[in-house]
Scaffold this motif. Sequence first.
Motif, mmCIF file in Angstrom:
data_model
loop_
_atom_site.group_PDB
_atom_site.id
_atom_site.type_symbol
_atom_site.label_atom_id
_atom_site.label_comp_id
_atom_site.label_asym_id
_atom_site.label_seq_id
_atom_site.Cartn_x
_atom_site.Cartn_y
_atom_site.Cartn_z
ATOM 1 N N GLN A 283 5.240 60.041 12.785
ATOM 2 C CA GLN A 283 5.327 60.266 11.348
ATOM 3 C C GLN A 283 4.146 61.071 10.821
ATOM 4 O O GLN A 283 3.527 60.738 9.793
ATOM 5 N N THR A 284 3.830 62.147 11.529
ATOM 6 C CA THR A 284 2.843 63.121 11.076
ATOM 7 C C THR A 284 3.557 64.433 10.801
ATOM 8 O O THR A 284 4.245 64.973 11.674
ATOM 9 N N LEU A 285 3.406 64.931 9.582
ATOM 10 C CA LEU A 285 4.031 66.181 9.166
ATOM 11 C C LEU A 285 2.956 67.261 9.128
ATOM 12 O O LEU A 285 1.915 67.087 8.489
ATOM 13 N N SER A 286 3.206 68.372 9.817
ATOM 14 C CA SER A 286 2.211 69.448 9.906
ATOM 15 C C SER A 286 2.805 70.747 9.392
ATOM 16 O O SER A 286 3.995 71.026 9.583
ATOM 17 N N LEU A 287 1.958 71.528 8.754
ATOM 18 C CA LEU A 287 2.330 72.862 8.293
ATOM 19 C C LEU A 287 1.342 73.860 8.887
ATOM 20 O O LEU A 287 0.128 73.692 8.760
ATOM 21 N N ARG A 288 1.852 74.883 9.530
ATOM 22 C CA ARG A 288 1.031 75.940 10.075
ATOM 23 C C ARG A 288 1.563 77.289 9.594
ATOM 24 O O ARG A 288 2.764 77.453 9.391
#
Length: 634
Positions: A283-288
């Motif tokens: 449940q970790t949301l990442s944006l790159r």
Amino acid sequence: MRLIRILFMVIVVVALGLVGLVMLLPGEKIARLAADQVKAMTGRDLVFEGEVGISWYPVLGVSTGPVTLSNADWSTGGAMFQAESAAIGVDVMSALSGNIRITRIEAVAPDVLLEKAADGRVNWALVPAGDAPDDEGAKAAGPARQVSLELLSIRKARVRYVDHGGDRFEVADLDLDLRWPGVDQPAEIAVTARPAGKDVEIAATVGRLDDLLAGAVSSLGATIKAAGGRVDFDGRVGMAPEAAGRVVADLPDSAAFLRALGLEAGLTGRARMEGEVTLTRAQTLSLRKGIVTALGNTVNAEADVALGGKRPKVTANIVAGKLNLDAMMGGGADSGTTAPADGWSKAPIDTSALGLVDGRVVFGAEAIDLGGIDIGRTRAVVEIDNARAVATLKELAAYEGAVQGTFVANGRSGFSVRGDLSMRQIALKGLLGATAGLNRFTGKADMTMDFLGAGGSVQAIMDSLQGSGNVAVGRGTIEGIDLDKLFRGDPTGGTTVFDQMSASWTIDKGVMKNDDLLMELPKVIARGKGSVGLGKRRIDYTLTPQLRREDGKGLAVPVKVEGRWDNPRITPDMDAVLKQNLAEERKALEEEATKRVEEELGIVKEEGQSTEDAVKKRLEDEAKKGLLKLLGQD
């Protein structure tokens, strides 16, 4: 030919027998068989209520009244699935060949409860772990059956999601259509949701639905359309949930789009976001490689959001060129909350955003326009914890100088703001003109200040301010008054040029007080004291310039500054001039006259005796001598 006829008759008899058997088999029996199979595979109870109907050819079909599927044994939320009615159709000929071709599954007004336990278990895992056949078992079982689903149709559904360790939400009045031509074919899904009364359409293509349902990962292309814009996703997803792919949100009317989703319209106008997004099983949301365009600004962003806690925890790095935040500061179109001339806006301040997330955001921009307040290169760190945000200014260029310090916004109990700032070589005219509407002062200032205010509106905060500060200015000017001309008898207009100026102040209940202003000019020294109503935006101040003399008794001309601080009245206090300077001159004349009287009369005063008493005694003595002489007693 006879043998052929006999075989044909046997086939017909067998077929008729099978048809008769199916027709004679009660629907309730089929329902029980289906319930038994579901129980054996999932451990869940499938219950049909009311009459169960059956059709036999070309589609073997079952239609039911209310139907219920029980929940996981650890749940206390009631049934996982229940519907007013359901219908299932299976192609008979495909079934005879060993394949499963479902022609339709329909459900009317289903209520679906999806739950996630605090330990991570989910109630939609219908097949217990370890029950799926391994590869060797699958090979021994022979060729896999071909499965297809012509149409899954759900109308007026309600879906509830409950995370017992986090968030929960509900979507009602949901329609869904699913078409799956074959196990090795993509599945097409169309969903219409109405979270705020208007249609939100979701169209998705799942590359391998069988893999997805089995807990593996599948490719997914999806589009969300609503009033005001659309969002596209292209990547891979899993049921964990997990996902990775590229997201592009194009919102010509961002406010309308957010309202259609049932969200607060925190944005207005066109907005666009694109980037690589990853959601992990943890449940970790990442944006790159994120690029966000909104409110006429474009920023580059990278972020990680931990979703497992009480609030999402954000770690982000945001970089921008020139930002125009005028719209966020209440500029632009008239919002109906314009501050009155004698105060500030009384519109309630919405602090709900402070409680949405925790985390740390590193921010940088080359320039920022805060609605008339221009800021240059900025580097700041914002830390948010339980509705309290602390912004630390590492670098902030403003009005030819630099600012450092901290600013705190606290929404834990009511709303309060606190600041502790240090400014170096700030151009007074630009700063005071932008923040207070004062354009009369020029010069470079060094300033320190601290303040604390609380309230639900800008007006309430300004009325409650507490704090202190000091300022030191090098060479500068005050426009609107010329102190040199004032001493020459001309009180009109002009500009005062000073060599240096210093002052300190305190703030109590929105009123700033100062009594030590010191301004030095080549021929004049000026002192000032008074108050500035920060809440009422009014000033009551007296500046007293005085001609330089070694004895400190040069002519002084007090100047009163009073009224609204954006347009104050500046007038010399001539009454004070007359009272102060004539009193000194009269005292000097009196002293000179007394000295001459004493010399002329030859009066010698006794210790502690006034001139008046000495003169009186001298007169009495002279009168006494004259009277005695007159009486012949001398």
